[in-house]
Design a protein around this motif. Structure first.
Motif, PDB file in Angstrom:
ATOM      1  N   MET A   1     -24.952  -5.734  24.778  1.00 38.86           N
ATOM      2  CA  MET A   1     -24.855  -4.361  25.292  1.00 38.86           C
ATOM      3  C   MET A   1     -24.524  -4.370  26.784  1.00 38.86           C
ATOM      4  O   MET A   1     -23.703  -3.570  27.252  1.00 38.86           O
ATOM      5  N   ILE A   2     -25.163  -5.263  27.531  1.00 40.26           N
ATOM      6  CA  ILE A   2     -24.883  -5.375  28.964  1.00 40.26           C
ATOM      7  C   ILE A   2     -23.431  -5.787  29.182  1.00 40.26           C
ATOM      8  O   ILE A   2     -22.749  -5.256  30.067  1.00 40.26           O
ATOM      9  N   ALA A   3     -22.917  -6.708  28.355  1.00 39.74           N
ATOM     10  CA  ALA A   3     -21.514  -7.123  28.470  1.00 39.74           C
ATOM     11  C   ALA A   3     -20.575  -5.944  28.244  1.00 39.74           C
ATOM     12  O   ALA A   3     -19.568  -5.793  28.944  1.00 39.74           O
ATOM     13  N   THR A   4     -20.910  -5.088  27.278  1.00 37.85           N
ATOM     14  CA  THR A   4     -20.091  -3.897  27.019  1.00 37.85           C
ATOM     15  C   THR A   4     -20.106  -2.963  28.222  1.00 37.85           C
ATOM     16  O   THR A   4     -19.058  -2.437  28.630  1.00 37.85           O
ATOM     17  N   LEU A   5     -21.293  -2.760  28.811  1.00 35.31           N
ATOM     18  CA  LEU A   5     -21.405  -1.906  29.999  1.00 35.31           C
ATOM     19  C   LEU A   5     -20.647  -2.521  31.173  1.00 35.31           C
ATOM     20  O   LEU A   5     -20.033  -1.811  31.973  1.00 35.31           O
ATOM     21  N   GLU A   6     -20.680  -3.843  31.260  1.00 32.28           N
ATOM     22  CA  GLU A   6     -19.970  -4.542  32.336  1.00 32.28           C
ATOM     23  C   GLU A   6     -18.461  -4.388  32.169  1.00 32.28           C
ATOM     24  O   GLU A   6     -17.746  -4.145  33.147  1.00 32.28           O
TER      25      GLU A   6
ATOM     26  N   ASN B   1     -17.154  -1.316  33.510  1.00 31.38           N
ATOM     27  CA  ASN B   1     -17.372  -1.204  34.959  1.00 31.38           C
ATOM     28  C   ASN B   1     -18.530  -0.264  35.308  1.00 31.38           C
ATOM     29  O   ASN B   1     -18.526   0.388  36.335  1.00 31.38           O
ATOM     30  N   LEU B   2     -19.519  -0.186  34.420  1.00 32.75           N
ATOM     31  CA  LEU B   2     -20.693   0.637  34.699  1.00 32.75           C
ATOM     32  C   LEU B   2     -21.820  -0.187  35.306  1.00 32.75           C
ATOM     33  O   LEU B   2     -22.646   0.344  36.057  1.00 32.75           O
ATOM     34  N   VAL B   3     -21.865  -1.486  34.989  1.00 31.34           N
ATOM     35  CA  VAL B   3     -22.891  -2.373  35.546  1.00 31.34           C
ATOM     36  C   VAL B   3     -22.241  -3.680  35.985  1.00 31.34           C
ATOM     37  O   VAL B   3     -21.112  -3.991  35.595  1.00 31.34           O
ATOM     38  N   ARG B   4     -22.989  -4.443  36.783  1.00 30.74           N
ATOM     39  CA  ARG B   4     -22.558  -5.797  37.105  1.00 30.74           C
ATOM     40  C   ARG B   4     -23.772  -6.711  37.054  1.00 30.74           C
ATOM     41  O   ARG B   4     -24.892  -6.289  37.323  1.00 30.74           O
ATOM     42  N   ARG B   5     -23.513  -7.939  36.681  1.00 32.98           N
ATOM     43  CA  ARG B   5     -24.565  -8.954  36.614  1.00 32.98           C
ATOM     44  C   ARG B   5     -24.407  -9.902  37.791  1.00 32.98           C
ATOM     45  O   ARG B   5     -23.301 -10.174  38.235  1.00 32.98           O
ATOM     46  N   PHE B   6     -25.534 -10.407  38.242  1.00 34.37           N
ATOM     47  CA  PHE B   6     -25.504 -11.413  39.302  1.00 34.37           C
ATOM     48  C   PHE B   6     -26.765 -12.254  39.212  1.00 34.37           C
ATOM     49  O   PHE B   6     -27.756 -11.849  38.595  1.00 34.37           O
ATOM     50  N   ILE B   7     -26.712 -13.417  39.829  1.00 31.49           N
ATOM     51  CA  ILE B   7     -27.834 -14.361  39.794  1.00 31.49           C
ATOM     52  C   ILE B   7     -28.880 -13.925  40.818  1.00 31.49           C
ATOM     53  O   ILE B   7     -28.557 -13.578  41.949  1.00 31.49           O
TER      54      ILE B   7
END
Length: 165
Positions: A112-117, A120-126
Motif C-alpha cells: 500500500m505504501i508503494a502504491t502511495l509512493e 507521489n503522495l508519500v515518500r520513504r526514507f531511512i
C-alpha cells in the motif's frame, strides 16, 4: 459580451458534484415522504444518523473524485489519515507503524505504501537514528491533496447547509 470557453478538465468534477446534489435531494425527498407515512421516526437521533450516513457517502464519493484513480479506501486511507495527523504533531511514522495502524500485515502495508509512493503522495526514507527502520512521510503534493480534500469537504458541507465535520 465575452463568451467563456468550457474547461473540459473540470467537467467530470462538476458532473460529479451535480450528481451528489441530485442524490442528496432525492434522499431528502424520500426521507420526507417516508416520514409522512410514518415509516421513519422524526426524532433528532434518527436525523443525526441520517446526516452521519449522508456524510460518510459524500466523503467517499468526494475522495474518489478528488484523488483520481488511486484507490484511497480502507487501510490505505487510514494510512493517509495517520500520516496527516503525524504532520500536525511533527512526528514521523515507520512503515510498520502505518501497517499496524491500518490493521494489515506488514507485507500488505508495504504494498500500500508503494502504491502511495508511486502516486507521489508519500515518500520513504531511512531513519537516521535506526538505519533498520524505514520512515514514511507525506510529500508536499500528498499534504496539499489531503489539505485541499478536507477544505473541499468543509466547503461542500457548508454550502449544503450542514455543519462542517
Amino acid at each position: 459580451m465575452t463568451q467563456f470557453s468550457r474547461n473540459t478538465a473540470l467537467e467530470p468534477q462538476v458532473e460529479q458534484l451535480d450528481s451528489l446534489r441530485a442524490r442528496r435531494e432525492a434522499v431528502a425527498e424520500a426521507v420526507a415522504e417516508a416520514r409522512l407515512i410514518g415509516s421513519i421516526p422524526t426524532d433528532p437521533l434518527c436525523n443525526n444518523l441520517i446526516d452521519q450516513l449522508s456524510l460518510c457517502i459524500e466523503m467517499r464519493r468526494l475522495r474518489k473524485s478528488h484523488f483520481g484513480p488511486i484507490a484511497l479506501t480502507g487501510p490505505t486511507w487510514d494510512m493517509m489519515l495517520d500520516l496527516m495527523l503525524a504532520v500536525s504533531r511533527d512526528r514521523d511514522l515507520s512503515a510498520s507503524d502505518l501497517a499496524t495502524g491500518a490493521n494489515v500485515p506488514l507485507s500488505s502495508g508495504l504494498r500500500m505504501i508503494a502504491t502511495l509512493e508511486q502516486a507521489n503522495l508519500v515518500r520513504r526514507f531511512i531513519d537516521e537514528r535506526d538505519r533498520r527502520r524505514t520512515l514514511v512521510r507525506l510529500t508536499d503534493h500528498g499534504f496539499e491533496r489531503m489539505a485541499s480534500y478536507f477544505e473541499r469537504l468543509r466547503f461542500e458541507r457548508h454550502r449544503s447547509g450542514r455543519t462542517a465535520a
